[in-house]
Motif scaffolding. Structure first.
Motif, PDB file in Angstrom:
ATOM      1  N   ARG A  49       0.846  -1.190   0.000  1.00 10.57           N
ATOM      2  CA  ARG A  49       0.000   0.000   0.000  1.00 10.57           C
ATOM      3  C   ARG A  49       0.881   1.240   0.000  1.00 10.57           C
ATOM      4  O   ARG A  49       1.831   1.347   0.764  1.00 10.57           O
ATOM      5  CB  ARG A  49      -0.911   0.029   1.232  1.00 10.57           C
ATOM      6  N   LEU A  77      -4.172   8.305  -1.088  1.00 12.29           N
ATOM      7  CA  LEU A  77      -5.578   8.051  -1.382  1.00 12.29           C
ATOM      8  C   LEU A  77      -5.834   7.999  -2.876  1.00 12.29           C
ATOM      9  O   LEU A  77      -6.839   7.447  -3.325  1.00 12.29           O
ATOM     10  CB  LEU A  77      -6.464   9.117  -0.728  1.00 12.29           C
ATOM     11  N   ALA A 109      -7.774   3.802   0.102  1.00 11.95           N
ATOM     12  CA  ALA A 109      -8.004   3.410   1.489  1.00 11.95           C
ATOM     13  C   ALA A 109      -7.822   1.902   1.659  1.00 11.95           C
ATOM     14  O   ALA A 109      -8.014   1.128   0.717  1.00 11.95           O
ATOM     15  CB  ALA A 109      -9.406   3.821   1.921  1.00 11.95           C
ATOM     16  N   GLU A 110      -7.467   1.496   2.854  1.00  8.51           N
ATOM     17  CA  GLU A 110      -7.190   0.080   3.119  1.00  8.51           C
ATOM     18  C   GLU A 110      -8.385  -0.810   2.802  1.00  8.51           C
ATOM     19  O   GLU A 110      -8.226  -1.911   2.272  1.00  8.51           O
ATOM     20  CB  GLU A 110      -6.791  -0.095   4.589  1.00  8.51           C
ATOM     21  N   GLU A 111      -9.596  -0.317   3.090  1.00  5.50           N
ATOM     22  CA  GLU A 111     -10.785  -1.142   2.862  1.00  5.50           C
ATOM     23  C   GLU A 111     -11.091  -1.353   1.380  1.00  5.50           C
ATOM     24  O   GLU A 111     -11.929  -2.182   1.024  1.00  5.50           O
ATOM     25  CB  GLU A 111     -12.006  -0.533   3.556  1.00  5.50           C
ATOM     26  N   HIS A 112     -10.432  -0.588   0.516  1.00  6.18           N
ATOM     27  CA  HIS A 112     -10.654  -0.729  -0.915  1.00  6.18           C
ATOM     28  C   HIS A 112      -9.539  -1.511  -1.613  1.00  6.18           C
ATOM     29  O   HIS A 112      -9.538  -1.614  -2.838  1.00  6.18           O
ATOM     30  CB  HIS A 112     -10.768   0.655  -1.576  1.00  6.18           C
TER      31      HIS A 112
END
Length: 251
Positions: free
Chosen positions: A106, A110, A130-133
């Motif tokens: 990562r 953004l 974002a981490e959730e994506h």
């Protein structure tokens, strides 16, 4: 290979046999243990998915052990995918891109493109957002790679055969890797972007060949192999590893 599976002549219990086994391109240690009380073979995945253990009846012929392992390749790929696929789709995990394992990194930004790089001798897939994506962005990257390579290959193979594909679409099908309609519409699973280049080439050749032969007869396979000489190897790879690619959860 399994010579030590023969009945042990000593006074003690039979010795364990430890060897390597390849599952979905990953080499794992396999411990084969004979048990006089066992009535059937039992295969177990060790914690973490890093090793396998097979318990067999004492004195079982080695050909039966080999046949058992061959029959359970699909089961192993599905189960091991939980360790090598879904659980590793995170920062620091790995994902196959055109057959090469890439470490997921990562960027912390953004915005920014997802890109595959070679840093030193390591293949890295850098992912922004974002981490959730992260999972979705990895899937989007694979879809882009699949479309780019398949459109190129289809154009090349169609040109060689004098055929024309009316359209090309990507789906997430589990029952087949590709399809060709009577009207010339080609459809592919975007997950093929995780396979080695020769497998992607084979899949494109397979569906282009259907533009000429809407069957799987001798003429079809002759045409497919003329377009992709590595057809047999690629089919074998898909048979052994396709389940693993389907099992990865990008949701």
């Amino acid at each position: 290979m399994f010579s030590s599976l023969k009945r042990h002549r000593g006074s003690g219990p039979p010795l364990d046999v430890v060897r390597d086994i390849e599952v979905a391109g990953k080499v794992l240690p396999l411990t084969i243990r004979q048990n006089a009380r066992a009535t059937r073979m039992t295969l177990r995945i060790e914690p973490g998915g890093r090793a396998l253990k097979l318990t067999v009846p004492e004195g079982l012929p080695e050909r039966e052990v080999s046949a058992f392992l061959t029959r359970h390749q699909g089961w192993l790929m599905t189960k091991l995918a939980r360790f090598s696929g879904e659980s590793e789709l995170e920062d620091g995990g790995t994902i196959l891109v055109r057959g090469v394992a890439h470490r997921i990194e990562r960027t912390g930004r953004l915005r920014g493109l997802t890109e595959a790089l070679v840093i030193g001798e390591e293949a890295v897939l850098r992912v922004g957002g974002a981490e959730e994506h992260l999972r979705r962005r990895v899937a989007d990257y694979l879809k882009k790679e699949a479309r780019s390579e398949l459109e190129r290959l289809v154009a090349v193979y169609a040109g060689r055969t004098g055929s024309r594909a009316r359209s090309l679409s990507l789906k997430d099908t589990r029952s087949r890797w590709g399809s060709c309609s009577a009207e010339g519409d080609l459809s592919f699973s975007w997950r093929i972007a995780m396979a080695p280049p020769k497998v992607i080439s084979y899949l494109a050749a397979h569906e282009v060949a259907h533009l000429q032969e809407m069957n799987h007869g001798p003429r079809f396979w002759a045409l497919c192999e003329s377009l992709c000489p590595e057809t047999k190897d690629a089919r074998h790879w898909l048979k052994r590893n396709g389940t693993m690619l389907h099992a990865i959860d990008f949701g």
